[in-house]
Design an enzyme around this catalytic site. Structure first.
Site, PDB file in Angstrom:
ATOM      1  N   ASN A 119      66.312  12.102 -28.003  1.00  0.00           N
ATOM      2  CA  ASN A 119      65.165  12.592 -28.775  1.00  0.00           C
ATOM      3  C   ASN A 119      65.403  13.959 -29.411  1.00  0.00           C
ATOM      4  O   ASN A 119      64.682  14.343 -30.329  1.00  0.00           O
ATOM      5  CB  ASN A 119      63.914  12.651 -27.888  1.00  0.00           C
ATOM      6  N   HIS A 172      65.312   8.452 -20.145  1.00  0.00           N
ATOM      7  CA  HIS A 172      66.304   9.474 -20.485  1.00  0.00           C
ATOM      8  C   HIS A 172      66.145  10.031 -21.899  1.00  0.00           C
ATOM      9  O   HIS A 172      67.136  10.425 -22.534  1.00  0.00           O
ATOM     10  CB  HIS A 172      67.730   8.919 -20.305  1.00  0.00           C
ATOM     11  N   CYS A 173      64.928  10.034 -22.403  1.00  0.00           N
ATOM     12  CA  CYS A 173      64.650  10.595 -23.750  1.00  0.00           C
ATOM     13  C   CYS A 173      65.470   9.916 -24.838  1.00  0.00           C
ATOM     14  O   CYS A 173      65.816  10.561 -25.839  1.00  0.00           O
ATOM     15  CB  CYS A 173      64.894  12.105 -23.787  1.00  0.00           C
ATOM     16  N   ALA A 174      65.811   8.655 -24.635  1.00  0.00           N
ATOM     17  CA  ALA A 174      66.621   7.936 -25.640  1.00  0.00           C
ATOM     18  C   ALA A 174      65.976   6.583 -25.918  1.00  0.00           C
ATOM     19  O   ALA A 174      66.503   5.538 -25.538  1.00  0.00           O
ATOM     20  CB  ALA A 174      68.051   7.780 -25.137  1.00  0.00           C
TER      21      ALA A 174
END
Lengths: 64, 382
Positions: free
Chosen positions: B97, B339-341
């Site tokens: 992100n 995981h902010c992905a």
């Protein structure tokens, strides 16, 4: 600080000082050395790729 | 505790890093703010760290290494400073992100066109799709060097070739790889490399930055105190000051320089990365054939293109449940969730379940890896 590193590595005298108002208004740093060192200093800085904003000869007080 | 969350941060630091930060806290003034002994020591510390990062990343000019609080701040600054209104950016579904969200903002606020290259079933970047998307008129190709979910590596030299062939710049997010995968900006043709200090570089949190190739113009993102040219109305454009508004984290950078020195002392990124990769491969091999365990990423087809992460799920169990079991049952620290992905998870079909990410670091031992593998096998077999 690259200037200081260059000079110290090559054994050139001088030291960092607050940039005098006569050289630039505001704040910042300058390398103080004797006027007769100018050519040697310029060559060293150029050889090491250290950018130079200006070289100025001015009279400064030295207390000690 | 068995710490296997090194992709989040390398919690266990070399003692040299701790010592350097403690010494700095007791001695440094403000870098670039005056010529007192403490201020000059701080400036020297920052310069040494700049030179160490430049050498590590193959950046020919140390003054083109600009520090920030972390990789996210560097990526925001780089993307904002490189991409103008209406321009086109190509990125990938592997991104964190910290790339995706700044690009979404640029799309919303500057009308920037963003295209996303996908990946294959193993999570490897689809280079053919990327090449199709990187057409003339593209301003920037922004790509990670290694997925923070799977650990899969990206051939960034080839991405840079594609970008330059189309007249675009190449920005690399090295958050997961700096310090453990060799990078040579000059040889690889990379225009901007963003890094964080607290992961593979083993430095303190609150350190990071970007290295910028000569001739690449990254406009200032933040403006403010610079220590020079105080009467100018706008922030100075000289390097590295243009991208370093405000007081630098000299204490942290003292630690970052010590972290890089530790890496170099131990053979450099290739040697450090080889050790971490070997540990991850051992973990993968310890769980791969276990019924009910699904391992994501490229380990089964191209382990040489994998980093030091083993990403997995166990049957239909929520990843958080597995991570909690590992923590409570075996004292293993890892990371569950997204995981902010988000795009990586969408591509892998793990949006709801998340993924259990175990990431190896320099200080892990083979014994720890074997305990973790056995724990996962136990959870999977009930």
């Amino acid at each position: 600080m690259s200037c200081e590193e260059c000079c110290q590595r090559r054994g050139l005298g001088g030291r960092m000082i607050p940039v005098p108002g006569e050289v630039a208004a505001g704040c910042g740093l300058a390398w103080k050395t004797a006027p007769e060192a100018r050519e040697e200093l310029a060559a060293a800085l150029e050889a090491d790729g250290v950018p130079v904003e200006a070289m100025t000869v001015i009279e400064l007080l030295e207390f000690r | 505790m068995i710490y296997l969350d090194n992709a989040a941060t390398t919690m266990r630091k070399p003692q040299e890093v701790v010592d350097a930060v403690v010494a700095a806290l007791g001695s440094l003034g403000n870098a670039g703010r005056g010529a007192s002994a403490g201020a000059l020591d701080a400036s020297r510390t920052v310069l040494r760290c700049r030179e160490a990062v430049a050498a590590l990343l193959g950046c020919p000019r140390a003054d083109h290494v600009c520090f920030s609080a972390n990789s996210t701040a560097a990526l925001n600054a780089a993307l904002s400073g490189l991409v103008g209104p209406g321009e086109r950016v190509v990125t990938t579904v592997l991104e964190h992100n910290s790339v995706l969200r700044p690009l979404a903002r640029l799309a919303d606020e500057r009308g920037v066109e963003v295209a996303y290259a996908g990946c294959d079933a193993h999570g490897f970047l689809d280079m053919e799709e990327l090449e199709r998307l990187v057409c003339p008129g593209t301003r920037l190709v922004a790509v990670t060097h290694g997925s923070n979910v799977t650990g899969n590596l990206v051939d960034v030299a080839r991405v840079a070739e594609m970008a330059h062939a189309a007249g675009a710049l190449c920005l690399v997010d090295a958050s997961q790889t700096a310090g453990s995968v060799p990078l040579d900006m000059a040889a690889m043709g990379l225009d901007v490399v963003c890094f964080t200090g607290h992961k593979g570089l083993m430095g303190p949190q609150g350190t990071g930055g970007m290295a910028v190739a000569e001739g690449v113009d990254v406009r200032p993102w933040a403006e403010g105190g610079s220590g020079v040219h105080s009467f100018e109305r706008r922030h100075p454009l000289e390097w590295p000051t243009r991208l370093e508004a405000g007081t630098l984290n000299a204490h942290g950078l003292a630690g970052l320089a010590a972290g890089i020195a530790f890496i170099e002392k131990n053979g450099g990124p290739s040697a450090v990365g080889a050790r971490e990769h070997a540990l991850a491969l051992r973990l993968y091999e310890g769980v791969a054939d276990t019924p009910g365990v699904t391992v994501y990423g490229g380990w089964s087809v191209a382990p040489e293109r994998c980093g030091s992460i083993v990403a997995l799920n166990v049957d239909g169990l929520d990843s958080a449940e597995v991570a909690d079991a590992l923590a409570s049952g075996w004292g293993i620290a890892c990371r569950a969730g997204a995981h902010c992905a988000p795009l990586m998870h969408r591509a892998l079909g793990t949006e709801r379940q998340g993924i259990v990410r175990l990431s190896c670091g320099w200080f892990n031992t083979e014994e720890e890896i074997d305990v973790a593998a056995a724990a996962i096998r136990d959870i999977a077999t009930g």
